[in-house]
Design a protein around this motif. Structure first.
Motif, mmCIF file in Angstrom:
data_model
loop_
_atom_site.group_PDB
_atom_site.id
_atom_site.type_symbol
_atom_site.label_atom_id
_atom_site.label_comp_id
_atom_site.label_asym_id
_atom_site.label_seq_id
_atom_site.Cartn_x
_atom_site.Cartn_y
_atom_site.Cartn_z
ATOM 1 N N LYS A 207 23.624 18.088 20.104
ATOM 2 C CA LYS A 207 24.438 19.223 20.546
ATOM 3 C C LYS A 207 23.528 20.239 21.216
ATOM 4 O O LYS A 207 22.500 20.624 20.649
ATOM 5 N N LEU A 208 23.914 20.651 22.420
ATOM 6 C CA LEU A 208 23.097 21.601 23.181
ATOM 7 C C LEU A 208 23.598 23.017 22.919
ATOM 8 O O LEU A 208 24.805 23.267 22.937
ATOM 9 N N LEU B 149 20.988 31.217 13.541
ATOM 10 C CA LEU B 149 20.850 31.501 14.975
ATOM 11 C C LEU B 149 21.684 30.504 15.785
ATOM 12 O O LEU B 149 22.442 30.900 16.674
ATOM 13 N N HIS B 150 21.573 29.206 15.433
ATOM 14 C CA HIS B 150 22.303 28.200 16.202
ATOM 15 C C HIS B 150 23.808 28.305 15.989
ATOM 16 O O HIS B 150 24.581 28.115 16.923
ATOM 17 N N GLY C 141 27.448 24.976 22.559
ATOM 18 C CA GLY C 141 27.669 23.890 21.582
ATOM 19 C C GLY C 141 28.143 22.615 22.258
ATOM 20 O O GLY C 141 29.122 22.013 21.825
ATOM 21 N N VAL C 142 27.454 22.193 23.321
ATOM 22 C CA VAL C 142 27.892 21.045 24.128
ATOM 23 C C VAL C 142 27.368 19.733 23.514
ATOM 24 O O VAL C 142 26.163 19.532 23.391
ATOM 25 N N GLN C 143 28.300 18.844 23.139
ATOM 26 C CA GLN C 143 27.931 17.536 22.573
ATOM 27 C C GLN C 143 27.492 16.602 23.688
ATOM 28 O O GLN C 143 28.168 16.518 24.712
ATOM 29 N N ALA D 241 14.555 16.384 26.844
ATOM 30 C CA ALA D 241 15.444 15.336 26.313
ATOM 31 C C ALA D 241 16.910 15.739 26.534
ATOM 32 O O ALA D 241 17.762 14.903 26.837
ATOM 33 N N GLN D 242 17.195 17.030 26.405
ATOM 34 C CA GLN D 242 18.555 17.511 26.661
ATOM 35 C C GLN D 242 18.934 17.290 28.128
ATOM 36 O O GLN D 242 20.044 16.867 28.446
ATOM 37 N N ALA D 243 17.978 17.591 29.011
ATOM 38 C CA ALA D 243 18.230 17.411 30.448
ATOM 39 C C ALA D 243 18.486 15.934 30.762
ATOM 40 O O ALA D 243 19.383 15.598 31.544
ATOM 41 N N LEU D 244 17.712 15.044 30.117
ATOM 42 C CA LEU D 244 17.894 13.605 30.354
ATOM 43 C C LEU D 244 19.296 13.164 29.898
ATOM 44 O O LEU D 244 19.927 12.318 30.532
ATOM 45 N N CYS D 245 19.771 13.747 28.812
ATOM 46 C CA CYS D 245 21.134 13.446 28.341
ATOM 47 C C CYS D 245 22.160 13.879 29.387
ATOM 48 O O CYS D 245 23.082 13.126 29.728
ATOM 49 N N LEU D 246 21.996 15.102 29.879
ATOM 50 C CA LEU D 246 22.954 15.606 30.866
ATOM 51 C C LEU D 246 22.926 14.749 32.128
ATOM 52 O O LEU D 246 23.974 14.460 32.724
ATOM 53 N N GLU D 247 21.741 14.315 32.526
ATOM 54 C CA GLU D 247 21.624 13.483 33.724
ATOM 55 C C GLU D 247 22.340 12.143 33.523
ATOM 56 O O GLU D 247 23.040 11.669 34.411
#
Ligand code: SF4
Length: 227
Positions: free
Chosen positions: A90-91, A57-58, A77-79, A125-131
């Protein structure tokens, strides 16, 4: 053992020699802390039907080309790496509103929504990375469940952020300790891809045996009675 191979548990980055925790470790810790330590400290991995399905799936999601539709840019697939909070990964998908610049992470899940909030924690956690990477606030994201074909919006509330940071700290502490928690045999062990490697039934039996042996050991008895 079929499907067994080694994986690299740390991010392998050189940023101040800080070991960044892979986002996937949060999910593994949620499933079983021992599984998390086996994978990310002892570098043990094995696939089963469920992990293979998830990988497919991923791979499908991550391999899609970037595109723009109706004012939204879709990046797959955003690192990401966030040294301040100590995570990397990877998002699956990040949507960007072209006019406002707002970012919106979307995580794809193989199954259906869970009773616990672990999927929300992983997304947060993904959002915190992007921030950390962009300096802008990421207020919302979504979980997409393959089994129910349902997209569930998630707000990154102060409570969810706090819980996510606590979980990251817990995982970091466990991995830094180098101690792999003992096996606790449970029905969810049968869904674990590491079942054969972990052998939780045998380990528990061994613990019981050691306990009984200790109880009736002459050496231990003598030590206890001389005190
Ligand atoms: S078999 Fe059970 S105890 Fe062992 S790693 Fe998997 S879930 Fe954890």
């Amino acid at each position: 053992m079929p499907g067994v191979h080694l994986i690299v548990g740390s991010s392998g980055n050189s940023m101040n020699d800080v070991r960044l925790i892979p986002l996937a470790a949060l999910q593994h810790y949620a499933f079983c802390p021992r599984q998390c330590a086996l994978i990310h400290n002892e570098q043990v991995w094995a696939d089963n039907f469920l992990t293979a399905q998830g990988n497919l799936l991923h791979e499908r999601v991550d391999s899609g080309e970037p595109e723009t539709r109706k004012g939204i840019r879709f990046e797959r697939g955003v690192q990401v790496a966030a040294p301040n909070i100590g995570i990397t990964g990877k998002l699956d998908l990040v949507e960007k509103d072209i006019s406002s610049g707002e970012l919106f992470p979307v995580e794809y899940k193989r199954g259906k929504p869970k009773v616990s909030d672990w999927d929300e924690i992983q997304l947060c956690a993904q959002a915190l990375c992007l921030e950390e990477m962009t300096g802008q606030t990421v207020a919302e994201g979504a979980l997409w469940y393959n089994q129910t074909r349902h997209r569930q919006a998630v707000s990154f509330t102060p409570e969810l952020r706090q819980r996510t940071l606590q979980v990251i700290a817990d995982v970091a502490a466990m991995l830094a300790s180098g101690v792999t928690p003992k096996a606790v045999y449970d029905k969810h062990c049968h869904a674990c891809s590491l079942f054969d490697l972990c052998n939780p039934k045998l380990l528990q039996k061994d613990n019981s045996l050691q306990y009984v042996n200790r109880l009736f050991s002459t050496e231990d008895f003598d030590e206890e009675t001389t005190e």
